[in-house]
Design a protein around this motif. Sequence first.
Motif, PDB file in Angstrom:
ATOM      1  N   LEU A 228       0.830  -1.201   0.000  1.00 25.16           N
ATOM      2  CA  LEU A 228       0.000   0.000   0.000  1.00 25.16           C
ATOM      3  C   LEU A 228       0.867   1.256   0.000  1.00 25.16           C
ATOM      4  CD1 LEU A 228      -2.299  -1.295   2.860  1.00 25.16           C
ATOM      5  CD2 LEU A 228      -2.762  -1.449   0.436  1.00 25.16           C
ATOM      6  N   SER A 229       2.108   1.145  -0.482  1.00 25.07           N
ATOM      7  CA  SER A 229       3.052   2.242  -0.292  1.00 25.07           C
ATOM      8  C   SER A 229       3.355   2.996  -1.579  1.00 25.07           C
ATOM      9  CB  SER A 229       4.358   1.681   0.256  1.00 25.07           C
ATOM     10  OG  SER A 229       4.899   0.774  -0.675  1.00 25.07           O
ATOM     11  N   ALA A 230       2.780   2.575  -2.710  1.00 25.70           N
ATOM     12  CA  ALA A 230       3.229   3.131  -3.991  1.00 25.70           C
ATOM     13  C   ALA A 230       2.980   4.624  -4.111  1.00 25.70           C
ATOM     14  CB  ALA A 230       2.542   2.395  -5.136  1.00 25.70           C
ATOM     15  N   TRP A 231       2.012   5.133  -3.339  1.00 23.78           N
ATOM     16  CA  TRP A 231       1.701   6.556  -3.474  1.00 23.78           C
ATOM     17  C   TRP A 231       2.800   7.442  -2.892  1.00 23.78           C
ATOM     18  CZ3 TRP A 231       1.455   9.181   1.144  1.00 23.78           C
ATOM     19  CH2 TRP A 231       1.332   8.390   2.295  1.00 23.78           C
ATOM     20  N   LEU A 232       3.550   6.916  -1.927  1.00 19.86           N
ATOM     21  CA  LEU A 232       4.414   7.802  -1.140  1.00 19.86           C
ATOM     22  C   LEU A 232       5.598   8.375  -1.921  1.00 19.86           C
ATOM     23  CD1 LEU A 232       5.286   7.558   2.529  1.00 19.86           C
ATOM     24  CD2 LEU A 232       7.079   8.018   0.928  1.00 19.86           C
ATOM     25  N   PRO A 233       6.440   7.525  -2.548  1.00 19.08           N
ATOM     26  CA  PRO A 233       7.615   8.100  -3.205  1.00 19.08           C
ATOM     27  C   PRO A 233       7.228   8.990  -4.372  1.00 19.08           C
ATOM     28  CG  PRO A 233       7.776   5.724  -3.044  1.00 19.08           C
ATOM     29  CD  PRO A 233       6.376   6.078  -2.711  1.00 19.08           C
ATOM     30  N   ASP A 234       5.996   8.842  -4.837  1.00 20.30           N
ATOM     31  CA  ASP A 234       5.569   9.640  -5.958  1.00 20.30           C
ATOM     32  C   ASP A 234       5.160  11.043  -5.549  1.00 20.30           C
ATOM     33  OD1 ASP A 234       5.647   9.026  -8.552  1.00 20.30           O
ATOM     34  OD2 ASP A 234       3.482   8.782  -8.775  1.00 20.30           O
ATOM     35  N   SER A 235       4.595  11.163  -4.334  1.00 18.39           N
ATOM     36  CA  SER A 235       4.001  12.450  -3.988  1.00 18.39           C
ATOM     37  C   SER A 235       4.859  13.296  -3.060  1.00 18.39           C
ATOM     38  CB  SER A 235       2.624  12.230  -3.374  1.00 18.39           C
ATOM     39  OG  SER A 235       2.675  11.231  -2.404  1.00 18.39           O
TER      40      SER A 235
END
Lengths: 500, 156
Positions: A228-235
Amino acid sequence: MTALVPLPVMLPLLGAALTLLLANRPLPQRVVSVSCLGGTLVVAVVLLVQAYRHGPLVVEIGDWRAPVGIVLVADQLAALMLVVSSAVTLCVLLYSIGQGQAETGETAPLAIFHPTYLVLTAGVTNAFLAGDLFNLFVGFEMLLAASFVLITLNGTRLRIRTGSTYVVVNVLASMIFLISVGLVYAATGTLNLAHLAARLDALPEGVRLSLQLMLLLAFGIKAAVFPLSAWLPDSYPTAPAPVTAVFAGLLTKVGVYAIIRTQTLLFPGHQAGELLMVVAGLTMLVGILGAVAQSDMKRLLSFTLVSHIGFMIFGVGLSTVAGLVGAIFYVVHHITIQTALFLVAGLVEQRTGSTDLRRLGGLARMAPVLGVLFFVSAMNLAGIPPFSGFLGKLGLLQAGVAAGGPLPWVLVAVGTLTSLLTLYVASRVWNLAFWRAPCQTVTPTAPLPALMVGATVALVALGVGLTVVAGPLFDVTTGAAVDLRDRTPYIRAVLPGGPP
Amino acid sequence: MSTGANLVSFVAIGVLVGCGVSLLLERSLSRVLLGIILIGNGINLLIIFGSRSGRAPIVGVTEAPSMSDALPQAMVLTAIVITFGITAFLLALSYRSWYLTGDDEVPDDIEDQQIVRRAARKEVSTADLGGEGAGSDEEQVDPPVQRGAFPDEGPG
């Protein structure tokens, strides 16, 4: 003494109101913000001492009695989190003042930086102090709403683009959280955590497990646990440096805190331990392998952030006292050090105009102070003795070995591998950005503002200082972990007459 | 405990949340926003139907056994306010996105884009060797530091 408990929420909120009134008057705005957060830090330290000596402090808001009314609870875990979070937010505030990020021109929309930042702080402290599930939700919403504004600050194209991912994912997580709150209430008729602890045991196994998994899902998104972590390094990387720093340091840890709190208090002897451990191992590995592949310093740091969340989840998954002690110690260490690293990245950006590892070079000669700051924090993150990262990892690995069994042993191996890969990533950044000969493309700009460097030095020093106070800190984390496992101190403090 | 829930209410919740999820998977931010509103309303119904129903919970007007549970109503009110705020923010966000780019689509992950680009050129990650890296990828380069007013960009 209990009168102090609501202050960490109220002070920043009052400060937010005041700074909003003082928009376009930078100096009073800064004075108000700094004094509010300074006051919060002092109150938090007092609360920690009180909670350590006399057990949890409880306040019933509006004098409504416990299971019905809203309670704020400052036990050792919450108070410790308060101390660390207010110290870190204060440092980052000073840094952003130094950077002029918070500056207000006549037409600038940036006058909202201070109020928003203070609301964010209030949300974080409210989540730590919340004694019932719905208040925890409100705390999350406060910090999320503020973080939405901060991550899209200035409304540039790139920030809007990455901000929309962040907003949608986090709103979805809140929705899942709210569904679980509704289901928990429907199943038990209460939301007070202490009351729930007594009532959840009476539920059928399947209902309890599904409630537990729903809550884990919601908090897992917020804590950026793989998958559930894919959003973090992107934003995170596109926001202004101080904003990224405080997000990276604090927001994911609020999710971790919520996992620790609910798993220990509501679902003791839970069945999710193995699930958590598998997820923790994957988080560590996938995160750090992502970091290896990055060529931008801020993105690389975001991936190490995801990776090291795995260590804390590992400690929670073990669900032994030693595991919890390690997890709580690691949270404290990681909040400090990850924020410090992002602040250093911000300094690098300020100095050279870029955080692109391919273009950076020769920083160790150009800015020796930056070199020292990065080196110390990176070694700390990788877990080189005598830094606190080493102590935290050692504690967790020992807890894993003590727990025995195949899964903890696999996790111990994965944890060691992750530490080594973190060291590799850190040395790669060091080699490319600091050590090698300077590239042509880097044009040195004006010298760094003293306040920015000062705030970063303070935070790095705090990270190193954790080693010095590791003994007392382990006392506090042990006390917190024992209380968490025992549950009765918390329940008795909230419901002195026993659950109705 | 009578919750006042019946088949119709369950179907209503299911339809609201289901439609919301399907809208949430769309590319356009304004549709995502509609999805969030639908899911929010579905959850509010869920909370209401999860508690005891009855008459207005006023002491002296209603007898205790036939009172409804007031707590979920307070929670739903809070949730409505929060959803309202988030809706306003998302509207502003999608308007800003439309203003800057001409649409309000949520684009691909940076990582995905890079991998697709590398695969198209049959390259592996060569950041250390001075090949493809953030510098040649406009998505990863930071915007110039903006101070003061809104940056002057977009079709406005």
